[in-house]
Design a protein around this motif. Structure first.
Motif, PDB file in Angstrom:
ATOM      1  N   ASP A  40       0.861  -1.189   0.000  1.00 36.85           N
ATOM      2  CA  ASP A  40       0.000   0.000   0.000  1.00 36.85           C
ATOM      3  C   ASP A  40       0.896   1.237   0.000  1.00 36.85           C
ATOM      4  N   GLU A  41       1.116   1.809  -1.176  1.00 39.40           N
ATOM      5  CA  GLU A  41       2.041   2.935  -1.291  1.00 39.40           C
ATOM      6  C   GLU A  41       1.592   4.139  -0.482  1.00 39.40           C
ATOM      7  N   GLN A  42       0.284   4.368  -0.401  1.00 41.14           N
ATOM      8  CA  GLN A  42      -0.205   5.511   0.354  1.00 41.14           C
ATOM      9  C   GLN A  42       0.125   5.374   1.834  1.00 41.14           C
ATOM     10  N   SER A  43      -0.023   4.174   2.369  1.00 36.27           N
ATOM     11  CA  SER A  43       0.333   3.949   3.774  1.00 36.27           C
ATOM     12  C   SER A  43       1.828   4.153   4.000  1.00 36.27           C
ATOM     13  N   ASP A  61       5.601  -5.556  -3.848  1.00 33.73           N
ATOM     14  CA  ASP A  61       4.905  -6.822  -3.658  1.00 33.73           C
ATOM     15  C   ASP A  61       5.984  -7.856  -3.382  1.00 33.73           C
ATOM     16  N   VAL A  62       6.122  -8.268  -2.118  1.00 33.02           N
ATOM     17  CA  VAL A  62       7.252  -9.119  -1.742  1.00 33.02           C
ATOM     18  C   VAL A  62       7.134 -10.530  -2.302  1.00 33.02           C
ATOM     19  N   THR A  63       6.017 -10.859  -2.922  1.00 25.46           N
ATOM     20  CA  THR A  63       5.885 -12.183  -3.537  1.00 25.46           C
ATOM     21  C   THR A  63       6.443 -12.217  -4.952  1.00 25.46           C
ATOM     22  N   MET A  64       6.857 -11.060  -5.466  1.00 25.04           N
ATOM     23  CA  MET A  64       7.352 -10.967  -6.842  1.00 25.04           C
ATOM     24  C   MET A  64       8.811 -10.540  -6.855  1.00 25.04           C
ATOM     25  N   ALA A  65       9.667 -11.355  -7.461  1.00 27.01           N
ATOM     26  CA  ALA A  65      11.099 -11.064  -7.494  1.00 27.01           C
ATOM     27  C   ALA A  65      11.393  -9.726  -8.155  1.00 27.01           C
ATOM     28  N   LYS A 115       8.004 -17.033   1.299  1.00 27.49           N
ATOM     29  CA  LYS A 115       8.688 -16.686   0.059  1.00 27.49           C
ATOM     30  C   LYS A 115       9.064 -15.201   0.052  1.00 27.49           C
ATOM     31  N   GLY A 116       8.184 -14.354   0.597  1.00 24.08           N
ATOM     32  CA  GLY A 116       8.474 -12.919   0.629  1.00 24.08           C
ATOM     33  C   GLY A 116       9.743 -12.607   1.395  1.00 24.08           C
TER      34      GLY A 116
END
Length: 270
Positions: A40-43, A61-65, A115-116
């Motif tokens: 959430d970039e706003q947060s 998104d920590v699920t995406m390399a 994974k994250g």
């Protein structure tokens, strides 16, 4: 080999709320420049506005390399290096016994929480390996050249596990599995990179007053609701996110240079 005359840099995932936000704020109070990362970039930007030192907000998104790699690249482009990282992004999932738990929830929780953390370590450590070791106070440690402080560190990382990474907990098998996995990943990374001057540890908080806890209360099965009673804890209250943040910042600091591959249980005596 560099000395610590410049402002150190901390990267925090899950920095938009809860323990992540409190950790970013505490790093800033200690003089770190901060990279506040969150889905959430706003947060993340709201947290950035609370900091007393320079910082940037990054959506991740920590699920995406590719997303994690871009986060680390943004940090280095802006500040030149990463001295410390707190991998705090996570997801509590839903609550049901194993037979009734949806498979897609298990996959989602493991992707974010396990994974994250693994992806964040992969790219944070890759960056730290390229950095010159930093010695906190060369004159103080000149007569002890084998100590970690004199040899210098390239970086220190803390991962978010949980009290549920230490024991089973009914209705929440995906979350328990993910947080146990974090401890295994933490210990493995620690032994792989200790000689490179990179420390990796974990924190295992108990119930903490965060938005995640609020969501837990909404979804909590009746059989577990008594566990939310602050009176069931020795202190008569739950943890504040700032208390977990203090532990994270201590583990990242040069106050414990021989500490790696450890997990710190922060549960108020439970």
């Amino acid at each position: 080999m560099a000395t610590s005359t410049r402002k150190p840099v901390a990267l925090v995932t899950g920095g938009g709320s809860g323990i992540g936000r409190a950790t970013a704020v505490r790093f800033a109070e200690l003089g770190y420049s901060c990279v506040v990362a969150d889905i959430d970039e706003q947060s993340a930007k709201e947290t950035l506005g609370m900091l007393q030192t320079p910082g940037i907000a990054v959506q991740v998104d920590v699920t995406m390399a590719t997303s994690v790699e871009a986060m680390v690249t943004a940090a280095v482009q802006h500040f030149g290096r990463i001295d410390c990282a707190f991998n705090g992004a996570g997801f509590e999932g839903s609550y049901a016994k194993i037979v009734d738990h949806p498979e897609e929830v298990f996959d989602r929780v493991m992707a974010l929480n396990a994974k994250g953390v693994w992806l964040c370590l992969k790219y944070e450590i890759a960056q730290m390996l390229q950095q010159e070791p930093v010695v906190s106070d060369p004159a103080r440690w000149a007569d002890k050249p084998d100590l970690c402080r004199f040899r210098g560190v390239r970086g220190s990382i803390v991962n978010a596990s949980s009290i549920l990474g230490l024991s089973g907990f009914q209705y929440n098998s995906p979350y328990c599995a993910s947080k146990w996995a974090v401890l295994g990943i933490t210990e493995t990374a620690a032994v792989e990179y200790a000689k490179d001057g990179i420390r990796v540890n974990a924190v295992c908080p108990g119930l903490t007053a965060t938005p995640m806890l609020d969501r837990f209360k909404e979804k909590c099965p009746p059989a577990l609701r008594e566990l939310l009673d602050p009176e069931s804890y020795p202190f008569g209250r739950l943890a504040a996110p700032e208390e977990i943040a203090e532990a994270v910042c201590w583990l990242c600091s040069d106050a414990c240079p021989f500490t790696t591959g450890e997990h710190l249980k922060i549960t108020g005596g439970v």
